[in-house]
Design a protein around this motif. Structure first.
Motif, PDB file in Angstrom:
ATOM      1  N   THR A 197       0.841  -1.199   0.000  1.00  0.00           N
ATOM      2  CA  THR A 197       0.000   0.000   0.000  1.00  0.00           C
ATOM      3  C   THR A 197       0.873   1.244   0.000  1.00  0.00           C
ATOM      4  O   THR A 197       2.065   1.183   0.315  1.00  0.00           O
ATOM      5  CB  THR A 197      -0.897   0.076   1.259  1.00  0.00           C
ATOM      6  N   SER A 199       0.409   5.113   1.852  1.00  0.00           N
ATOM      7  CA  SER A 199      -0.474   5.757   2.821  1.00  0.00           C
ATOM      8  C   SER A 199       0.110   7.079   3.275  1.00  0.00           C
ATOM      9  O   SER A 199       1.323   7.288   3.218  1.00  0.00           O
ATOM     10  CB  SER A 199      -0.689   4.846   4.038  1.00  0.00           C
ATOM     11  N   ASP A 253     -10.120   4.455  -2.181  1.00  0.00           N
ATOM     12  CA  ASP A 253      -9.248   4.812  -1.056  1.00  0.00           C
ATOM     13  C   ASP A 253      -9.838   4.243   0.237  1.00  0.00           C
ATOM     14  O   ASP A 253     -11.054   4.283   0.454  1.00  0.00           O
ATOM     15  CB  ASP A 253      -9.138   6.337  -0.905  1.00  0.00           C
ATOM     16  N   HIS A 282      -5.662   8.312   8.064  1.00  0.00           N
ATOM     17  CA  HIS A 282      -4.740   7.814   7.050  1.00  0.00           C
ATOM     18  C   HIS A 282      -5.531   7.532   5.779  1.00  0.00           C
ATOM     19  O   HIS A 282      -6.589   6.908   5.829  1.00  0.00           O
ATOM     20  CB  HIS A 282      -4.101   6.486   7.487  1.00  0.00           C
ATOM     21  N   VAL A 284      -5.241   5.288   2.646  1.00  0.00           N
ATOM     22  CA  VAL A 284      -4.488   4.107   2.218  1.00  0.00           C
ATOM     23  C   VAL A 284      -4.912   3.742   0.796  1.00  0.00           C
ATOM     24  O   VAL A 284      -6.109   3.601   0.515  1.00  0.00           O
ATOM     25  CB  VAL A 284      -4.754   2.912   3.159  1.00  0.00           C
TER      26      VAL A 284
END
Length: 377
Positions: A197, A199, A253, A282, A284
């Motif tokens: 990922t 982030s 997202d 966050h 990600v």
């Protein structure tokens, strides 16, 4: 005709002086009278100062009634509550359920906040409550109003229960397909979060630099609930051109809470065009050749429910913040992408049903709100 509430209620001030074994209750805004709210905290306390609440009497926390923490006791013959609570009885001319809905109405809550503001912890004394005006129709009409609201409220609760059961269905499917992902009993491949990922945290709100010239809506921590977003009355702040490139939200997202309920998350599907996110979240973005956001969201849920993040802070059961550094170092179980796709398809099918139930829930809630306004506004 509106009358003074104090003409129909009276303080009930008996305490548990004999230290009888009476159940300890609390009053919350969502559950009303409920047991074990404080867990084992009161088990060893001296409860001789606790106030007795007989069946039919009301109790409220003076510093929490402004958010609706008030209810009448209909659970047991007698219960006891903290000495901080106010307890009062109701005359036979006033129906308890009718009064309950009145105290939960926008009219009453606005008045409570206005009257209590400025006192210690916005404390509403019983003498203040007695001065409230209340519309008092005949007792039979009060019961009819309360019954109407009860029926609509039960429908709302059933709709919510349907949605909860659908989430339980997805949860069961997740475990059936992937097993215990925390202990990886299916021996899936494990990868570090940062390898599958990208982030980043959102933009910090800086009130000093807000000009209002390029305001856009953004998501804060409280807007992100498990698998859904609270999008009513989104806050706005300035995002310049560089910010808009950096903090924009795109379909797929995953928004993950840094603090509060650690790891709470939902997948964004462009519910609001040109929406951004604040630092408490966050964003990600998954490498979808390896891991899908729907699977990762439920991976977070499974770990949150089963203590999967406890090791990040050693012996502590929970963590205060899931920082970017900590999150990037998480080890994630990664099943075959074909299985993840099957799971994502299953979610889509269930979500179609959830959307229909959610729309019905919103309509029923609108009906309830309009009835409350009609009766007490």
């Amino acid at each position: 005709m509106k009358v003074r509430l104090g003409n129909y209620i009276e303080e009930y001030s008996k305490k548990n002086k004999a230290d009888e074994d009476i159940p300890v209750y609390s009053v919350t805004s969502t559950q009303g009278f409920c047991r074990d709210y404080f867990g084992k905290e009161v088990a060893s306390k001296d409860k001789t100062t606790y106030k007795i609440v007989p069946q039919g009497c009301f109790a409220y926390n003076p510093s929490r009634i402004n958010v609706g923490s008030v209810d009448w006791q209909r659970n047991e013959e007698r219960v006891i509550v903290s000495p901080l609570y106010n307890v009062f009885s109701v005359s036979e001319e006033l129906d308890q359920e009718y009064l309950y809905y009145y105290l939960k109405s926008d009219f009453a809550l606005q008045r409570i906040r206005a009257v209590a503001t400025g006192s210690v912890r916005d404390n509403l004394k019983l003498e203040m409550l007695k001065e409230f005006p209340i519309l008092l129709p005949p007792k039979n009409d009060q019961k009819t109003i309360a019954n109407n609201l009860d029926r609509v409220k039960r429908i709302i609760e059933l709709r919510k229960s349907e949605i909860d059961k659908m989430n339980e269905l997805i949860k069961a499917r997740f475990v059936e397909m992937f097993g215990d992902v925390m202990h990886n009993d299916r021996k899936w491949e494990c990868k570090q979060f940062s390898d599958i990922t990208t982030s980043r945290l959102g933009k910090m709100l800086d009130a000093k630099h807000q000009t209002g010239t390029c305001k856009y809506p953004y998501l804060a921590n409280f807007n992100v609930q498990w698998f859904r977003f609270e999008l009513d009355n989104l806050n706005e702040m300035d995002f310049n051109e560089k910010d808009r490139e950096e903090f924009c939200l795109e379909d797929g997202d995953l928004l993950v809470c840094e603090g509060g309920e650690i790891g709470r998350c939902a997948v964004w599907h462009n519910q609001v065009k040109k929406c951004f996110f604040q630092k408490a979240l966050h964003r990600v973005r998954c490498n979808q050749d390896i891991i899908l956001p729907d699977y990762l969201a439920w991976w977070f849920k499974y770990n949150c429910e089963n203590g999967g993040f406890a090791a990040i802070e050693g012996a502590k059961a929970t963590i205060s913040h899931l920082t970017g550094v900590k999150m990037k170092m998480l080890d994630v179980t990664v099943p075959a992408i074909e299985l993840q796709e099957q799971f994502a398809d299953f979610i889509k099918q269930v979500d179609k049903s959830k959307v229909a139930v959610q729309k019905a829930l919103e309509k029923t809630q609108l009906l309830f709100d309009s009835l409350m306004q009609q009766y007490f506004g």
